[in-house]
Design a protein around this motif. Structure first.
Motif, short mmCIF file in Angstrom:
data_model
loop_
_atom_site.label_atom_id
_atom_site.label_comp_id
_atom_site.label_asym_id
_atom_site.label_seq_id
_atom_site.Cartn_x
_atom_site.Cartn_y
_atom_site.Cartn_z
N UNK A 125 28.09 51.75 38.60
CA UNK A 125 27.52 50.48 38.13
C UNK A 125 27.18 49.58 39.30
N UNK A 126 28.04 49.53 40.30
CA UNK A 126 27.78 48.70 41.47
C UNK A 126 26.62 49.27 42.29
N UNK A 127 26.54 50.60 42.40
CA UNK A 127 25.40 51.20 43.10
C UNK A 127 24.08 50.85 42.40
N UNK A 140 16.81 53.77 41.11
CA UNK A 140 17.25 53.09 39.89
C UNK A 140 17.32 54.09 38.74
N UNK A 141 16.29 54.93 38.60
CA UNK A 141 16.31 55.94 37.55
C UNK A 141 17.47 56.91 37.71
N UNK A 142 17.71 57.36 38.95
CA UNK A 142 18.82 58.28 39.21
C UNK A 142 20.15 57.63 38.84
N UNK A 143 20.34 56.38 39.26
CA UNK A 143 21.62 55.70 39.06
C UNK A 143 21.85 55.30 37.61
N UNK A 186 22.63 56.37 52.41
CA UNK A 186 23.72 57.25 52.86
C UNK A 186 24.46 57.85 51.67
N UNK A 187 24.74 57.04 50.64
CA UNK A 187 25.45 57.56 49.46
C UNK A 187 24.61 58.60 48.73
N UNK A 188 23.32 58.33 48.54
CA UNK A 188 22.44 59.31 47.89
C UNK A 188 22.31 60.57 48.73
#
Length: 382
Positions: free
Chosen positions: A202-204, A180-183, A105-107
C-alpha cells in the motif's frame, strides 16, 4: 493547505525509506530503526496495543511496522506545518526523486527474483501432497504461482521494464503509470489472499501516486479531455543537484550489485533447479497400520511427518553422522534418529528408538501440477 499536505507526504516517504528495513540491502536500516524507535515502539505495543509478544523488527504487517508508520506520519506532518514555505519546493523535488529511485530498486529486486524463480519458488513435496482445502490462501497462491516458470519470468520482466523506465526522465511518466498498475494488482493480491506485505505494498502504491502528483491533471486533460499538454520537469536552483545525481547513481549501482550478488555467487539463475539437501523429497510409509502416512524432507532442513488426517508434525534436522539425523522441535527438545537410504530401491529406513519406519520414495516431480504443459487448443488436452 494542499502544499502542506504534499510536503508532509514527501517527508513521510523520506523517513519511511530511511527507517523501514529492506533486508536485501543489509542490516543497517533495521539496526538504525531499533536504535531510534525500538524502545518507543516496544512501549506503545505494550501500553496501547496491549501486546506483550510484539515483533519489534518493523517487518510488514507487524504491530511494530504500524507503530513506526504512525510515529513517522506524526513527525512528518508536524514538520511540514512548522517548515517555512520557501523550503517546500526543494523538499518536494528531492523527496519525489528519492521515491522514484526507491521504487526502481524495489521493482528491480522483485523483478529479478521472479525472473530467477526465487520469489514464486517450486512448491515443496509436503504442499503438493496436502489437500487443496486444508491449505491457507496465501500458501495456495504462492504454490500455484510457483508451478509456472513462464508466468514468473513474464511478470518479472514487466517489473524490470517498469524499473528501468522510471529511472530515465524521458520514459518516467509511462514507467510510473505501469508501476501503478503493477502495484494495484499486487495490493489486491495481498488483500485477497491475506499475504503479509499488505501495508508495504500500500505504501509503495502511495509512493507511485505521489511520484506522479504533477502529472495526474495533465494526463487527465490529455487522455480524457483530448487536449494537447506539455509535461514539464521542475528542478530547483540548487548547488546540491550534482551531488544528488552522483548519490543516485551510486545507490542504484550498489543496489544492483547487492541484488545480483547472491545469484552470481551461487551460480543459481533458476531456483527450480537449485541443489536440494540430501534426502529431500517425499516418502510414503509402507506400514498401512501406522498413523504416519508420509515423511517429507524439506529443502530448509525440516522433517515433516503427515498422519492419515493430514495433521503435520515438523522438526528441524541436521545430519549428525553418516547414519544419524538430529531432530529438534519448537520447544528445543532433541531426538536422535537412525536412518538408512537405499537409492537403488528408493527405500528410507528411520529408527525412532525401537520404532522403525520403512518408507518408499515418491517421484513428486512427476505430479500433474508440475508438468510443463501448454495446450494450444482444447482438443489437445488429455
Amino acid at each position: 493547505m494542499g502544499s502542506r499536505f504534499w510536503t508532509g507526504a514527501g517527508i513521510f516517504f523520506l523517513l519511511f525509506i530511511l527507517f523501514f528495513p529492506l533486508d536485501f540491502l543489509g542490516d543497517f536500516q533495521k539496526e538504525t530503526s531499533l536504535l531510534v524507535f525500538g524502545n518507543l515502539t516496544n512501549w506503545i505495543s505494550k501500553e496501547i496495543f496491549k501486546t506483550g509478544n510484539a515483533r519489534i523488527d518493523f517487518s510488514s504487517d507487524s504491530i511494530s511496522m504500524l507503530v513506526l508508520v504512525f510515529v513517522l506520519l506524526i513527525l512528518s506532518f508536524v514538520t511540514a506545518l512548522l517548515l517555512k514555505r520557501r523550503f517546500s519546493r526543494q523538499i518536494l523535488f528531492f523527496s519525489k526523486e528519492i521515491v522514484i529511485v526507491y521504487l526502481a530498486v524495489v521493482l528491480m529486486k522483485y523483478g529479478l527474483d521472479k525472473v530467477f524463480k526465487a520469489q514464486f519458488y517450486l512448491p515443496e513435496p509436503n504442499i503438493l501432497y496436502s489437500r487443496f482445502g486444508n491449505l491457507d490462501k496465501d500458501i495456495l497462491f504462492w504454490s500455484v504461482m510457483g508451478t509456472s516458470r513462464f508466468y514468473s519470468i513474464s511478470t518479472g520482466i514487466v517489473e524490470l521494464l517498469a524499473s528501468l523506465m522510471i529511472i530515465f526522465r524521458k520514459t518516467r511518466v509511462l514507467g510510473l503509470l505501469i508501476s501503478v498498475g503493477i502495484l494495484v494488482n499486487i495490493l489486491l493480491i495481498n488483500l485477497g489472499f491475506d499475504i503479509s506485505v499488505k501495508f508495504f505494498s500500500l505504501i509503495l502504491l502511495s509512493m507511485a501516486v505521489f511520484a506522479l502528483k504533477d502529472e495526474w491533471f495533465p494526463l487527465y486533460r490529455f487522455l480524457i479531455l483530448k487536449q494537447k499538454v506539455q509535461l514539464e520537469e521542475t528542478e530547483p536552483d540548487t548547488k546540491a543537484l550534482p551531488l544528488w545525481i552522483f548519490s543516485r547513481t551510486a545507490f542504484i549501482g550498489f543496489s544492483v550489485v547487492t541484488i545480483l550478488f547472491p545469484y552470481v555467487n551461487n551460480g543459481n539463475y533458476n531456483d527450480d533447479l537449485a541443489k536440494r539437501p540430501f534426502l529431500h523429497g517425499a516418502f510414503e510409509n509402507l506400514d498401512q497400520n501406522s498413523d504416519i502416512r508420509y515423511i517429507f524432507l524439506h529443502r530448509k532442513n525440516y522433517m515433516i511427518l503427515m498422519d492419515k488426517e493430514e495433521k503435520m508434525t515438523d522438526f528441524h534436522y541436521n545430519q549428525g553422522s553418516k547414519d544419524q539425523l538430529l531432530l529438534e522441535d519448537y520447544s528445543g527438545g532433541r531426538i536422535s534418529v537412525r536412518f538408512s537410504y537405499n537409492k537403488k530401491d528408493s527405500l528410507l529406513m528411520l529408527g525412532f528408538g525401537k520404532h522403525i519406519i520403512k518408507a518408499k520414495e515418491l517421484n513428486w516431480k512427476r505430479m500433474s501440477a508440475l508438468r510443463p504443459l501448454l495446450h494450444a487448443v482444447t482438443e489437445s488436452q488429455k
